[in-house]
Design an enzyme around this catalytic site. Sequence first.
Site, PDB file in Angstrom:
ATOM      1  N   GLY A 258       9.011   8.397 -13.173  1.00  0.00           N
ATOM      2  CA  GLY A 258       7.917   8.677 -12.244  1.00  0.00           C
ATOM      3  C   GLY A 258       6.527   8.779 -12.820  1.00  0.00           C
ATOM      4  O   GLY A 258       5.566   8.901 -12.062  1.00  0.00           O
ATOM      5  N   GLU A 300      13.885   9.024 -17.255  1.00  0.00           N
ATOM      6  CA  GLU A 300      14.169   7.652 -16.814  1.00  0.00           C
ATOM      7  C   GLU A 300      12.899   6.880 -16.490  1.00  0.00           C
ATOM      8  O   GLU A 300      12.695   6.483 -15.343  1.00  0.00           O
ATOM      9  CB  GLU A 300      15.051   7.705 -15.561  1.00  0.00           C
ATOM     10  CG  GLU A 300      16.301   8.527 -15.719  1.00  0.00           C
ATOM     11  CD  GLU A 300      17.030   8.771 -14.402  1.00  0.00           C
ATOM     12  OE1 GLU A 300      16.407   8.747 -13.331  1.00  0.00           O
ATOM     13  OE2 GLU A 300      18.240   8.990 -14.457  1.00  0.00           O
ATOM     14  N   ARG A 303       8.238   2.233 -14.728  1.00  0.00           N
ATOM     15  CA  ARG A 303       6.871   1.712 -14.616  1.00  0.00           C
ATOM     16  C   ARG A 303       6.049   1.942 -15.894  1.00  0.00           C
ATOM     17  O   ARG A 303       5.384   1.031 -16.384  1.00  0.00           O
ATOM     18  CB  ARG A 303       6.187   2.424 -13.447  1.00  0.00           C
ATOM     19  CG  ARG A 303       4.828   1.892 -13.086  1.00  0.00           C
ATOM     20  CD  ARG A 303       4.120   2.838 -12.106  1.00  0.00           C
ATOM     21  NE  ARG A 303       4.964   3.309 -11.042  1.00  0.00           N
ATOM     22  CZ  ARG A 303       5.073   2.753  -9.832  1.00  0.00           C
ATOM     23  NH1 ARG A 303       4.335   1.715  -9.516  1.00  0.00           N
ATOM     24  NH2 ARG A 303       5.883   3.257  -8.914  1.00  0.00           N
ATOM     25  N   CYS A 371       2.434 -17.044   4.491  1.00  0.00           N
ATOM     26  CA  CYS A 371       2.025 -17.109   5.882  1.00  0.00           C
ATOM     27  C   CYS A 371       2.017 -15.728   6.496  1.00  0.00           C
ATOM     28  O   CYS A 371       2.913 -15.361   7.262  1.00  0.00           O
ATOM     29  CB  CYS A 371       3.002 -18.008   6.626  1.00  0.00           C
ATOM     30  SG  CYS A 371       2.138 -19.369   7.333  1.00  0.00           S
TER      31      CYS A 371
HETATM   32  N1  LLP Z   1      14.934   7.216 -11.791  1.00  0.00           N
HETATM   33  C1  LLP Z   1      15.230   7.119 -10.481  1.00  0.00           C
HETATM   34  C2  LLP Z   1      16.385   7.822  -9.956  1.00  0.00           C
HETATM   35  C3  LLP Z   1      14.415   6.339  -9.648  1.00  0.00           C
HETATM   36  O1  LLP Z   1      14.697   6.257  -8.356  1.00  0.00           O
HETATM   37  C4  LLP Z   1      13.298   5.664 -10.187  1.00  0.00           C
HETATM   38  C5  LLP Z   1      12.436   4.841  -9.346  1.00  0.00           C
HETATM   39  C6  LLP Z   1      13.037   5.788 -11.566  1.00  0.00           C
HETATM   40  C7  LLP Z   1      13.876   6.580 -12.330  1.00  0.00           C
HETATM   41  C8  LLP Z   1      11.879   5.095 -12.240  1.00  0.00           C
HETATM   42  O2  LLP Z   1      10.661   5.525 -11.761  1.00  0.00           O
HETATM   43  P1  LLP Z   1       9.302   5.031 -12.475  1.00  0.00           P
HETATM   44  O3  LLP Z   1       9.249   5.654 -13.842  1.00  0.00           O
HETATM   45  O4  LLP Z   1       9.353   3.550 -12.542  1.00  0.00           O
HETATM   46  O5  LLP Z   1       8.246   5.525 -11.580  1.00  0.00           O
HETATM   47  N2  LLP Z   1       8.955   0.016  -5.849  1.00  0.00           N
HETATM   48  C9  LLP Z   1       8.078   1.154  -6.010  1.00  0.00           C
HETATM   49  C10 LLP Z   1       8.658   2.170  -6.934  1.00  0.00           C
HETATM   50  C11 LLP Z   1      10.029   2.632  -6.507  1.00  0.00           C
HETATM   51  C12 LLP Z   1      10.607   3.576  -7.488  1.00  0.00           C
HETATM   52  C13 LLP Z   1      12.064   3.730  -7.224  1.00  0.00           C
HETATM   53  N3  LLP Z   1      12.690   4.641  -8.112  1.00  0.00           N
HETATM   54  C14 LLP Z   1       6.728   0.676  -6.516  1.00  0.00           C
HETATM   55  O6  LLP Z   1       6.530  -0.515  -6.671  1.00  0.00           O
HETATM   56  O7  LLP Z   1       5.808   1.484  -6.694  1.00  0.00           O
END
Ligand code: LLP
Length: 441
Positions: A258, A300, A303, A371
Amino acid sequence: MPNLELKKNELQKLYPINTAINNKGHLVISGHDVTELVKSYGTPLYIIDETTFKYNANEYINALKKHYDNYLILYAGKSFACKRIFKIANAMGLGLDVVSGGELYTAIKAGFNLKNIYFHGNNKSEDEIQMAIKNDIGRIVCDNFYELELLQKNAKEANKVIDILIRLTPGIECHTHEYIKTGHLDSKFGFDLEYLDVVMKIIVNSKNLNLKGLHSHIGSQIFEIEPFVDSVEILLDQCKHIKDNYNIELSEIDIGGGIGISYTTEDDPISIDKWAQATTTRLKERCKTLGLNPPKLICEPGRSLIAPAGVTVYEVGSIKQVPNERKFISVDGGMADNPRPITYQAKYTAVVANKMNSKELEKVTIAGRYCETGDILIKDIELPKVTHGDLITVFSTGAYNYSMSSNYNLAPRAACVLVNNEKSEVIIERETYDDIISKHK
Ligand code: LLP
């Protein structure tokens, strides 16, 4: 156009770390002139810089090593899932968070250390659960009561004891887009804390489920440290409850991913070191207060590892000047390769890779080719005067771009090339029209 020279201290967040401008005025990433990459691989083109990915992963590794040596970093595969990136993550000692049979299959084919794979998801199918059990992956993160039943049934049938985590919804509100919040109570993910005793009764009565720890993921693109610290505390409080009431001392807590990144210079991400320091300090303090052995800390990130490593290059096609209004610059990609602007109103930064030193700027809107009126990649951006054939390059597209891409309008998915200081190499081939119809009857 952002002046890259002046923003060296921000490079690691907004641009790949080895971004430069050569004497032709072209954008260069890890020694590769972007205009040359385009000649070899075409557009739209995803470019992933291996050095930046590794740099970001090392930031997590070093920060956690420094503040708390009992940790595991899982790369959140959903952010960009392909065999090569999984191989790089595995070689660096990272684990992997997968959320589907497809991601698990890709990890298996990439030779990922199966013991370091954690399987998430709020509706894993029985087939997926069987695949995870058969391959003896590290942990299955149980999300709900139905899954608890499926896990017990399938582990019993396989005559195995499986290691699981329980995903909790900690009730933490954080400031991010509504669609990427997950830790608040009204979320489809995880068990409410008030059901923990019901869950525990099922687990202690099961011979096939071995509870190793607790998990929570509060959301994505978060710019505050406090919600992560709160999450550590809430998980430890539940660990204490489980110890006192069920005599089980859990050995790990997983606080999810996150951490936010810069998409524009207005974004102000938190430092990984400060995040590691704050979360682990609270972890140690809280364990002391509660009389718990400090558990392994799992995180985890997706991004924050891969997004800044990626850029997308497009070629400019048609240009439309609305009288006394906006100038639309249309590129040969858009919402099919980057659905984030249309889905989350996400903002991005772009440059013109073949005109990096151009000083004459104008305000334009970069439109996609699909489109759909909403298919706008960037609204109102200052760019050098653009003409047909120019190469618009959008930064921070490594995460949730390729992985969320589609064949909308039956567009073939773009190629993805990995660059490092030595070479460039296709890691995902460009789809062809035949690929697109290959499943049509
Ligand atoms: N762990 C779990 C359980 C998750 O659901 C997620 C992301 C992560 C780790 C990784 O989160 P990060 O470090 O990448 O923020 N498609 C959306 C983001 C969806 C995130 C889903 N879960 C976007 O493009 O902003």
